[in-house]
Design an enzyme around this catalytic site. Structure first.
Site, PDB file in Angstrom:
ATOM      1  CE1 TYR A 101      -3.714   2.549   0.932  1.00  0.00           C
ATOM      2  CE2 TYR A 101      -1.909   3.582   2.131  1.00  0.00           C
ATOM      3  CZ  TYR A 101      -3.175   3.652   1.584  1.00  0.00           C
ATOM      4  OH  TYR A 101      -3.891   4.819   1.681  1.00  0.00           O
ATOM      5  CD  GLU A 190      -6.033   4.522  -1.128  1.00  0.00           C
ATOM      6  OE1 GLU A 190      -6.066   4.645   0.100  1.00  0.00           O
ATOM      7  OE2 GLU A 190      -7.040   4.274  -1.822  1.00  0.00           O
TER       8      GLU A 190
END
Length: 376
Positions: A101, A190
């Site tokens: 992530y 993101e």
């Protein structure tokens, strides 16, 4: 302004971040053709501006082109978390060895950008951060220092399960994410998951970007997009056309004020006295008659609204101009609702005189106005 996944990936690709091969399809024929061209199992991803698409059934896999066509015929036109699916991103299915992530976003509490990185990608990162906060590394960016290779390297090395071969790639990637964030005035960039494939490549398997609405004037490529938020209600979209800061809510009292803080305080006060706001409208500073008239008409047009509370603290916003706008709005509106007004500040005496002459309730303070609007 939220970008679709395929739009975000195009931007990331320009900066050298790897993305899966694929294209957008708007019908089953196109989905089948793209899958044939890719020549391997594919993933079909609904292009809707909501999170949690996978759990809602908006992301599905196909082993071949015929299956891709069948899945596309079911997905296109369906509704995912309240959003109609108009298109799909058809991409090659990656051979993923590990999921990371990475993001850059704004920490409003610290008033700084923050870089987040984790080896627990592909899942709800909020849940990971809550249950195992040590698995999400954070770096708050000092705007006077910025974010560079040295800081990024130190950050990535703290992720225990990133092998040595991936450290430099991960480091370079999050530095690039920061660059994209700054150059696109983004509130969020993101990657989740950021996939490490069998060949060792880091690929943005999924991507989200949110651009700051207030910076859109610096990005002509998005011109007109700010009025096309897919999550808007029809009334919110219409209000956006007139540059009104308007939000639909679930109560029955219309709320109008100048300044977001004052509008929210007014909502709280109505709630304190037992009411619920039906909508939120901030006319901003220095609003002119047309803005106020249009805003009042928008608020009153909602069927659930039974009365409207207007709370104005006049500074550069003139109370007499607000009063004229209210009167004009009542004259032109097809649907009229009872109104309670609190005016204080610049030209308040003249504003109150205009309103009383039109038979509109005017109150000396916001507490009284909030209490009384519930009786109208």
């Amino acid at each position: 302004m939220k970008l679709f996944e395929f739009e975000s990936k195009k931007i990331l690709q320009k900066y050298g971040i790897a993305i899966p091969r694929g294209h957008v399809a708007t019908n089953p024929d196109q989905a089948e053709t793209i899958a044939k061209e890719l020549g391997r199992p594919v993933v079909l991803k609904s292009q809707v501006l909501v999170s949690g698409r996978g759990k809602a059934g908006g992301i599905l896999f196909a082993d071949n082109a015929a299956e891709a066509r069948r899945i596309a015929s079911n997905l296109i036109g369906s509704t995912i978390k309240g959003s109609v699916v108009d298109s799909l991103l058809v991409e090659e299915k990656l051979d993923i060895q590990q999921q990371f992530y990475a993001s850059v976003t704004i920490d409003r509490q610290s008033r700084r950008y923050i870089v987040l990185a984790s080896s627990s990608g592909g899942v709800d990162i909020e849940e990971v951060a809550r249950a195992t906060p040590d698995k999400v590394l954070r770096h708050w960016i000092d705007p006077e220092v910025g974010f560079g290779e040295e800081t990024a390297t130190e950050m990535v090395r703290r992720i225990s399960d990133v092998d040595k071969g991936a450290v430099s790639k991960f480091t370079s990637l999050i530095v690039t994410l920061h660059k994209v964030t700054m150059e696109y005035d983004a509130e969020l960039v993101e990657l989740n998951p950021l996939a490490r494939t069998r060949t060792g490549e880091l690929v943005a398997a999924d991507a989200r970007m949110i651009i700051d609405d207030n910076a859109l004037f610096r990005h002509p490529e998005f011109e007109g997009r700010s009025q096309q938020r897919i999550e808007d209600t029809a009334r919110e979209a219409e209000a956006r056309r007139y540059n009104l800061s308007y939000v639909d809510l679930s109560g029955d009292i219309g709320i109008i004020g100048n300044g977001a803080g004052l509008v929210m305080a007014t909502m709280d006060l109505v709630h304190h006295f037992g009411g619920r706001a039906a909508n939120f409208l901030d006319i901003g500073g220095g609003a002119q008659t047309e803005t106020i008239k249009r805003g009042l008409m928008t608020v009153m047009s909602k069927p659930e609204v039974r009365a409207v509370l207007v709370n104005i603290l006049g500074g550069i916003t003139r109370c007499d101009v607000v009063a004229e706008g209210i009167v004009q709005g009542l004259v032109e509106a097809e649907i009229k609702k009872p109104i309670a007004v609190r005016l204080m500040g610049t030209n308040e005496e003249e504003g109150a005189r205009i309103l009383r002459r039109a038979g509109i309730h005017v109150y000396p303070d916001m507490e009284t106005a909030a209490r009384e609007v519930l009786r109208l």
